[in-house]
Write an enzyme that holds these catalytic residues in place. Sequence first.
Site, mmCIF file in Angstrom:
data_model
loop_
_atom_site.group_PDB
_atom_site.id
_atom_site.type_symbol
_atom_site.label_atom_id
_atom_site.label_comp_id
_atom_site.label_asym_id
_atom_site.label_seq_id
_atom_site.Cartn_x
_atom_site.Cartn_y
_atom_site.Cartn_z
ATOM 1 N N LYS A 67 0.928 -1.366 -0.059
ATOM 2 C CA LYS A 67 0.095 -0.024 0.063
ATOM 3 C C LYS A 67 0.976 1.295 0.219
ATOM 4 C CE LYS A 67 -3.707 2.010 2.705
ATOM 5 N NZ LYS A 67 -4.639 1.957 3.855
ATOM 6 N N SER A 71 -9.378 1.638 3.272
ATOM 7 C CA SER A 71 -8.578 2.613 2.250
ATOM 8 C C SER A 71 -7.510 1.565 1.501
ATOM 9 C CB SER A 71 -7.771 3.725 3.155
ATOM 10 O OG SER A 71 -7.012 3.074 3.883
ATOM 11 N N SER A 82 -9.681 -0.559 7.338
ATOM 12 C CA SER A 82 -9.049 -0.735 5.781
ATOM 13 C C SER A 82 -8.284 -1.811 5.351
ATOM 14 C CB SER A 82 -8.141 0.695 5.760
ATOM 15 O OG SER A 82 -8.766 1.892 5.991
#
Length: 600
Positions: free
Chosen positions: A79, A153, A177
Site C-alpha cells: 500500500k 482504504s 481498511s
Amino acid sequence: MTDNFPASLDIETLSAAYRQGLITPVRLIEGLLARLDAEPGQPVWIYRLPADEVLRYAHALEQRSPAELPLYGIPFAIKDNIDLAGTPTTAACPAYAYRPEQSAFAVRKLIEAGAIPIGKTNLDQFATGLTGTRSPYGACPNAFDADYISGGSSSGSAVAVAKGWVSFALGTDTAGSGRVPAAFNNLVGLKPTPGVISTSGVVPACRSLDCVSIFALTAGDARRVFRVAAAFDPADPYSRCDGTARPEFAERFRFGVPRPDQLEFFGDKDAERLFAAAAERLEILGGQRIEIDFAPFLEAARLLYEGPWVAERYLAIRDLLDRDPDAVYPVTRTIIERGIHHSASDTFAAFYRLMALKRAAEHAWTQADLVLTPTAGTIYRIAEVEADPVRLNSHLGYYTNFMNLLGLAAVAVPSGFNSSGLPFGITLFAPAGSDHALLNLAERLHCAPGLTMGATGQPLPAPFSQPEPEKPGHVRIAVCGAHLSGLPLNGQLTRRRGRRVKVTRTAPSYRLYALPDGKRPGLLRQAPGAAIEVEVWELPMAEFGGFVAEIAAPLGIGSLELEDGECLQGFLCEAYAVKDALDITGYGGWKSYLSVRDPA
C-alpha cells in the site's frame, strides 16, 4: 502449472512448486510481469517497480535454497502509505510524495524472508475512507464487478491479490481498511493486535491506532506472512511482541454475536442471510452461539471520527494543509480539518469515556471466547458512494471502527456470495494476542463453504496443517528422520499405537544435518535457519516413556516449534554431533535428501 507458470499464486502452491524445482524466481517474475503488462489499465497501481529492479530480487534468490527462506520468491504488493526504499511514497497525494532511503520495518522483514516487491498500490488518500474511491489516481473498482466499490482504504492492495497479480499484499487498518476490502474481494484480511507489526515507515493516519494489515488468498498464507512480519521493532514506540499470547480456542468454544436489534445490514437481505449461514457453520465447527450486548463497541466506534482522534489525522498532514490545502482530496480534507477544533480537554474527556467503554466491552469476554460479526453490512456501487460519500462510508465502518480503539485482534474471512455474485465476508475478533488462534479458526471456517480464492476462480487448497485437538491422555511428538512414515524406525511409533496427525514444517529457524552414520539426521535450532519438513505423531501417554528410552545419542527429545506457532515435543540433536556432519538444510527434509542420495 501451465507453461511452467503456477495456476495459483497462493503461497503454499507457489512454495511447493519452488521446492519441487518446477519453477524458479526469475521465471515466475518474468511470467508475472508479462501478465501485468497485458492487463488493461486500472487504478490499482500507483507505482510498479521497473522490470530490471524486480528481476534483481529474483536473481539474488536463485543463489539460495527455497528451504532457507519462508517467503522464498513470493511476490507481494505494498500500500502506498508504506515505505519501500528508493520508490516514491505518495499516500495517494502527489503533492505529499517523497522517496524514502529505507523501507518500512515490516517490508524489510518480508524481503529478508525472500518476498519480492512488485509495486505500490492505490488507496483512499491518507488512508481516510473505506470506499476505495477517494484518490486522485482514480476509484479502484471491485475485482468482481467494476461498478461496485473495492472497499478502502487499502483498495489497490486487495484487488491486486484478488486478481492473482501478487500472492499477498500489505495494507493498513485504522478503522477497517484491512478488513472491508478483504470482504468485498473474497480475501482473508488480518488486522493484527495493534503494535504486533511495526508501523515504522508508515505514513500515519492515527499514529496511536494504526496497524499494518495483511491481505491473502487463504488464512494459512496470512499466517505465514504474519509470522515473518510480526517482529519487535525497538525503533517503534508502539511495538509489542505478543501476537501469540493467548492459547488456541478449545474444541468447544463460545462465540458472541450482537443482539438482533444491534445487527445492521442497511436493508441488504442477502447479507443478512449469508451472516446467518456463517454463524451456523461456526456452530458446526464446535462453537456455541451467545448473544452479547454490542452497545459499548458501537459507542466506541463513534469516537473515532466524532471524537478527537481525527486530530491525529490532521497532525499527520498539517504542514501540507497549511501549504497547499487544494492538494488534498475534497472529502478527505473536509474530514481531516475537523481535527483543528478539538481542545485538550475534549481529548481527555474522550479518553475517559473510551476507558469506561473498554471496561463495559470486557463483559463480552466473560461470556464468549471470540465475537462474530459481518465485516460490512452491505456493499455499494461506486456511483452511490460518490453521491453520498460520508454517510455511506459511515455505514461501512459500523462493524470495524471500534477495533483498534479497544486494542483487539481481528481477521476478515470470505463467507459466500450474494445474489449479484459479489463476495460477502465475516469478521472474527478477540482480545489482544489472539492473532494466531483467530487465523487457525479462520482457516477452518474458510474451508467450510468450499469457496474459491479471490477472483481467480481457483479452489482453496487443503490446509497444510489442519488444526486438530490433542486427544486426552496422549502426547504429540514431531519426527524428522528415520521415524518418518515408510522409513526403518517408523515401527517404533506404530507398534505403540501411534497415529500420524499431520505433515507440516518447523518454524524457519532450524538446520538439518546428515549425521556421519548416514542413517539419521540431526535437527538443530540454529541461525540462519529454514523450515524443515516433519511429521507430527500422537502416542498414548503410557507409551511415551518407552519410546523415548529407545532414542540413541546424540539425538534426544526437546521443545520444537512448528511454522504455525505450535510448540510440542520433537527430535533434536546435540550441537557437538553436527561438527563433521553434512548440512542438508537446503533439501528441506530428510526424505527429500534421501531421494537424491539413494534414488532407488
